[in-house]
Design a protein around this motif. Structure first.
Motif, PDB file in Angstrom:
ATOM      1  N   TYR A 174      -4.738 -19.230 -45.520  1.00 21.51           N
ATOM      2  CA  TYR A 174      -3.300 -19.464 -45.633  1.00 21.51           C
ATOM      3  C   TYR A 174      -2.453 -18.284 -45.168  1.00 21.51           C
ATOM      4  CZ  TYR A 174      -3.563 -24.111 -47.536  1.00 21.51           C
ATOM      5  OH  TYR A 174      -3.782 -25.466 -47.673  1.00 21.51           O
ATOM      6  N   VAL A 175      -2.941 -17.055 -45.304  1.00 22.12           N
ATOM      7  CA  VAL A 175      -2.152 -15.896 -44.883  1.00 22.12           C
ATOM      8  C   VAL A 175      -2.348 -15.594 -43.392  1.00 22.12           C
ATOM      9  CG1 VAL A 175      -1.798 -13.403 -45.236  1.00 22.12           C
ATOM     10  CG2 VAL A 175      -2.087 -14.911 -47.204  1.00 22.12           C
ATOM     11  N   LEU A 176      -3.538 -15.872 -42.863  1.00 25.88           N
ATOM     12  CA  LEU A 176      -3.791 -15.655 -41.439  1.00 25.88           C
ATOM     13  C   LEU A 176      -3.875 -16.975 -40.658  1.00 25.88           C
ATOM     14  CD1 LEU A 176      -6.553 -12.861 -41.607  1.00 25.88           C
ATOM     15  CD2 LEU A 176      -4.088 -12.582 -41.301  1.00 25.88           C
ATOM     16  N   GLY A 177      -4.591 -17.953 -41.203  1.00 21.69           N
ATOM     17  CA  GLY A 177      -4.835 -19.206 -40.492  1.00 21.69           C
ATOM     18  C   GLY A 177      -3.603 -20.070 -40.297  1.00 21.69           C
ATOM     19  N   LEU A 178      -2.851 -20.299 -41.355  1.00 22.99           N
ATOM     20  CA  LEU A 178      -1.666 -21.154 -41.229  1.00 22.99           C
ATOM     21  C   LEU A 178      -0.620 -20.549 -40.287  1.00 22.99           C
ATOM     22  CD1 LEU A 178      -0.410 -23.845 -42.037  1.00 22.99           C
ATOM     23  CD2 LEU A 178       0.590 -22.698 -44.020  1.00 22.99           C
ATOM     24  N   PRO A 179      -0.324 -19.257 -40.381  1.00 21.68           N
ATOM     25  CA  PRO A 179       0.587 -18.671 -39.382  1.00 21.68           C
ATOM     26  C   PRO A 179       0.051 -18.775 -37.949  1.00 21.68           C
ATOM     27  CG  PRO A 179       0.464 -17.246 -41.277  1.00 21.68           C
ATOM     28  CD  PRO A 179      -0.592 -18.311 -41.466  1.00 21.68           C
ATOM     29  N   LEU A 180      -1.277 -18.640 -37.776  1.00 21.15           N
ATOM     30  CA  LEU A 180      -1.871 -18.828 -36.452  1.00 21.15           C
ATOM     31  C   LEU A 180      -1.613 -20.238 -35.955  1.00 21.15           C
ATOM     32  CD1 LEU A 180      -3.676 -17.952 -34.068  1.00 21.15           C
ATOM     33  CD2 LEU A 180      -5.649 -18.685 -35.449  1.00 21.15           C
ATOM     34  N   LEU A 181      -1.839 -21.220 -36.812  1.00 17.59           N
ATOM     35  CA  LEU A 181      -1.594 -22.615 -36.462  1.00 17.59           C
ATOM     36  C   LEU A 181      -0.147 -22.813 -36.047  1.00 17.59           C
ATOM     37  CD1 LEU A 181      -2.759 -25.684 -38.505  1.00 17.59           C
ATOM     38  CD2 LEU A 181      -0.436 -25.529 -37.697  1.00 17.59           C
ATOM     39  N   LEU A 182       0.786 -22.306 -36.845  1.00 19.25           N
ATOM     40  CA  LEU A 182       2.210 -22.471 -36.555  1.00 19.25           C
ATOM     41  C   LEU A 182       2.606 -21.751 -35.270  1.00 19.25           C
ATOM     42  CD1 LEU A 182       3.626 -22.127 -40.175  1.00 19.25           C
ATOM     43  CD2 LEU A 182       3.261 -24.235 -38.853  1.00 19.25           C
ATOM     44  N   LEU A 183       2.055 -20.568 -35.045  1.00 16.67           N
ATOM     45  CA  LEU A 183       2.345 -19.809 -33.823  1.00 16.67           C
ATOM     46  C   LEU A 183       1.855 -20.565 -32.587  1.00 16.67           C
ATOM     47  CD1 LEU A 183       3.325 -17.082 -32.564  1.00 16.67           C
ATOM     48  CD2 LEU A 183       0.941 -16.345 -32.733  1.00 16.67           C
ATOM     49  N   LEU A 184       0.626 -21.065 -32.645  1.00 16.25           N
ATOM     50  CA  LEU A 184       0.080 -21.819 -31.519  1.00 16.25           C
ATOM     51  C   LEU A 184       0.893 -23.075 -31.239  1.00 16.25           C
ATOM     52  CD1 LEU A 184      -3.748 -21.529 -32.233  1.00 16.25           C
ATOM     53  CD2 LEU A 184      -2.489 -20.470 -30.346  1.00 16.25           C
ATOM     54  N   ARG A 185       1.347 -23.717 -32.281  1.00 20.50           N
ATOM     55  CA  ARG A 185       2.121 -24.949 -32.133  1.00 20.50           C
ATOM     56  C   ARG A 185       3.538 -24.655 -31.620  1.00 20.50           C
ATOM     57  NH1 ARG A 185       2.474 -29.219 -36.973  1.00 20.50           N
ATOM     58  NH2 ARG A 185       0.563 -30.037 -36.097  1.00 20.50           N
ATOM     59  N   ARG A 186       4.217 -23.712 -32.246  1.00 21.09           N
ATOM     60  CA  ARG A 186       5.629 -23.455 -31.917  1.00 21.09           C
ATOM     61  C   ARG A 186       5.831 -22.809 -30.562  1.00 21.09           C
ATOM     62  NH1 ARG A 186       7.305 -21.965 -38.023  1.00 21.09           N
ATOM     63  NH2 ARG A 186       7.479 -24.124 -38.709  1.00 21.09           N
ATOM     64  N   THR A 187       4.869 -22.022 -30.109  1.00 24.82           N
ATOM     65  CA  THR A 187       4.991 -21.387 -28.794  1.00 24.82           C
ATOM     66  C   THR A 187       4.526 -22.308 -27.670  1.00 24.82           C
ATOM     67  OG1 THR A 187       2.785 -20.404 -28.917  1.00 24.82           O
ATOM     68  CG2 THR A 187       4.648 -19.065 -29.744  1.00 24.82           C
ATOM     69  N   ALA A 237      -0.851 -23.940 -27.959  1.00 22.52           N
ATOM     70  CA  ALA A 237      -1.911 -24.916 -28.272  1.00 22.52           C
ATOM     71  C   ALA A 237      -1.987 -26.000 -27.208  1.00 22.52           C
ATOM     72  CB  ALA A 237      -1.663 -25.531 -29.642  1.00 22.52           C
ATOM     73  N   ASP A 238      -0.839 -26.445 -26.732  1.00 21.79           N
ATOM     74  CA  ASP A 238      -0.829 -27.486 -25.684  1.00 21.79           C
ATOM     75  C   ASP A 238      -1.448 -26.984 -24.389  1.00 21.79           C
ATOM     76  OD1 ASP A 238       0.446 -29.230 -27.441  1.00 21.79           O
ATOM     77  OD2 ASP A 238       2.443 -28.649 -26.772  1.00 21.79           O
ATOM     78  N   LYS A 239      -1.212 -25.713 -24.080  1.00 21.41           N
ATOM     79  CA  LYS A 239      -1.759 -25.151 -22.839  1.00 21.41           C
ATOM     80  C   LYS A 239      -3.251 -24.850 -22.981  1.00 21.41           C
ATOM     81  CE  LYS A 239       2.648 -23.091 -21.712  1.00 21.41           C
ATOM     82  NZ  LYS A 239       3.457 -21.896 -21.829  1.00 21.41           N
ATOM     83  N   ILE A 240      -3.642 -24.306 -24.128  1.00 20.85           N
ATOM     84  CA  ILE A 240      -5.035 -23.894 -24.320  1.00 20.85           C
ATOM     85  C   ILE A 240      -5.954 -25.100 -24.538  1.00 20.85           C
ATOM     86  CG2 ILE A 240      -6.605 -22.642 -25.852  1.00 20.85           C
ATOM     87  CD1 ILE A 240      -4.208 -20.754 -26.456  1.00 20.85           C
ATOM     88  N   PHE A 241      -5.488 -26.051 -25.331  1.00 16.00           N
ATOM     89  CA  PHE A 241      -6.359 -27.158 -25.743  1.00 16.00           C
ATOM     90  C   PHE A 241      -6.052 -28.464 -25.042  1.00 16.00           C
ATOM     91  CE2 PHE A 241      -6.129 -24.270 -29.475  1.00 16.00           C
ATOM     92  CZ  PHE A 241      -7.415 -23.786 -29.379  1.00 16.00           C
ATOM     93  N   ALA A 242      -5.305 -28.416 -23.954  1.00 18.68           N
ATOM     94  CA  ALA A 242      -4.931 -29.640 -23.214  1.00 18.68           C
ATOM     95  C   ALA A 242      -6.147 -30.293 -22.600  1.00 18.68           C
ATOM     96  CB  ALA A 242      -3.925 -29.310 -22.133  1.00 18.68           C
ATOM     97  N   LEU A 271      -8.254 -24.395 -36.103  1.00 18.67           N
ATOM     98  CA  LEU A 271      -8.302 -24.896 -34.726  1.00 18.67           C
ATOM     99  C   LEU A 271      -8.700 -26.370 -34.584  1.00 18.67           C
ATOM    100  CD1 LEU A 271      -9.624 -21.762 -32.794  1.00 18.67           C
ATOM    101  CD2 LEU A 271      -7.257 -22.547 -33.133  1.00 18.67           C
ATOM    102  N   PRO A 272      -9.444 -26.971 -35.525  1.00 19.73           N
ATOM    103  CA  PRO A 272      -9.690 -28.412 -35.389  1.00 19.73           C
ATOM    104  C   PRO A 272      -8.408 -29.256 -35.418  1.00 19.73           C
ATOM    105  CG  PRO A 272     -11.331 -27.462 -36.827  1.00 19.73           C
ATOM    106  CD  PRO A 272     -10.294 -26.387 -36.560  1.00 19.73           C
ATOM    107  N   VAL A 273      -7.314 -28.678 -35.851  1.00 18.69           N
ATOM    108  CA  VAL A 273      -6.023 -29.381 -35.785  1.00 18.69           C
ATOM    109  C   VAL A 273      -5.697 -29.704 -34.325  1.00 18.69           C
ATOM    110  CG1 VAL A 273      -3.513 -29.065 -36.086  1.00 18.69           C
ATOM    111  CG2 VAL A 273      -5.095 -28.395 -37.914  1.00 18.69           C
ATOM    112  N   PHE A 274      -6.092 -28.827 -33.413  1.00 25.22           N
ATOM    113  CA  PHE A 274      -5.725 -28.955 -32.005  1.00 25.22           C
ATOM    114  C   PHE A 274      -6.787 -29.578 -31.118  1.00 25.22           C
ATOM    115  CE2 PHE A 274      -3.572 -25.090 -33.626  1.00 25.22           C
ATOM    116  CZ  PHE A 274      -2.269 -25.585 -33.615  1.00 25.22           C
ATOM    117  N   THR A 275      -8.054 -29.399 -31.470  1.00 28.15           N
ATOM    118  CA  THR A 275      -9.118 -29.899 -30.601  1.00 28.15           C
ATOM    119  C   THR A 275     -10.378 -30.237 -31.396  1.00 28.15           C
ATOM    120  OG1 THR A 275     -10.563 -29.388 -28.727  1.00 28.15           O
ATOM    121  CG2 THR A 275      -9.844 -27.519 -30.064  1.00 28.15           C
TER     122      THR A 275
END
Length: 177
Positions: free
Chosen positions: A156-169, A172-177, A48-52
């Motif tokens: 990498y098995v849970l965190g990275l897919p979470l990151l990609l899901l938040l970004r691609r959907t 992340a922009d809506k939650i961490f704006a 999550l520090p990737v986003f905020t």
């Protein structure tokens, strides 16, 4: 008076702390949160520090709160929280490094920080408790390997897919704006 940006920062950090603590308690319920074998579901949130920037104190506070239930006591409060703080700062920095649009290195700082710091903590434990005199390189290697493999898997098995899901959907922009 607090600005809305400051309030948002505090709210995001508080929600992240609460989620981290709850997910750690879930892992603790199945004996995977504390000690040499760890598979904390909460560590997936270390992306999550990737986003905020609010995730840095949020993750650290969440780790501290969840470690209040640790059978290792104060030792885990200090070592675990320090590892999470350093990991979150590292993740925030690694977020800028992308390959093909993916910040592949972002989940790595938690793996490294926990491998080294929690591995050291585990290496200094004995039935009598924590002591620097208990340290051995063999115990450090075993603890670091065990903690590191669990951390690598979760990040990498849970965190990275979470990151990609938040970004691609766009979440992340809506939650961490």
């Amino acid at each position: 008076m607090k600005t809305s940006k400051q309030v948002r920062f505090l709210a995001q950090g508080a929600v992240i702390a609460a989620l981290y603590a709850v997910f750690t308690y879930v892992a603790a319920a199945v004996n995977l949160a504390y000690g040499p074998i760890q598979f904390r579901f909460s560590e997936a949130l270390t992306v999550l520090p990737v986003f905020t920037p609010a995730a840095v104190p949020g993750l650290s506070l969440g780790c501290f709160l969840s470690n209040l239930a640790s059978p290792l006591g104060v030792v885990d409060w200090v070592f675990g929280t320090a590892a999470t703080l350093l990991a979150a700062i590292g993740t925030r920095a690694a977020a800028r490094v992308e390959w093909k649009g993916v910040p592949w290195l972002a989940p790595l700082p938690p793996v490294v920080a926990n491998t080294v710091i929690v591995g050291l903590e585990v290496a200094c434990l004995s039935d009598a408790g924590f002591s620097w005199a208990n340290f051995s390189w063999v115990a450090f290697g075993a603890g670091a390997l065990s903690v590191g493999l669990g951390e690598l898997t979760v990040c990498y098995v849970l965190g990275l897919p979470l990151l990609l899901l938040l970004r691609r959907t766009g979440a992340a922009d809506k939650i961490f704006a």
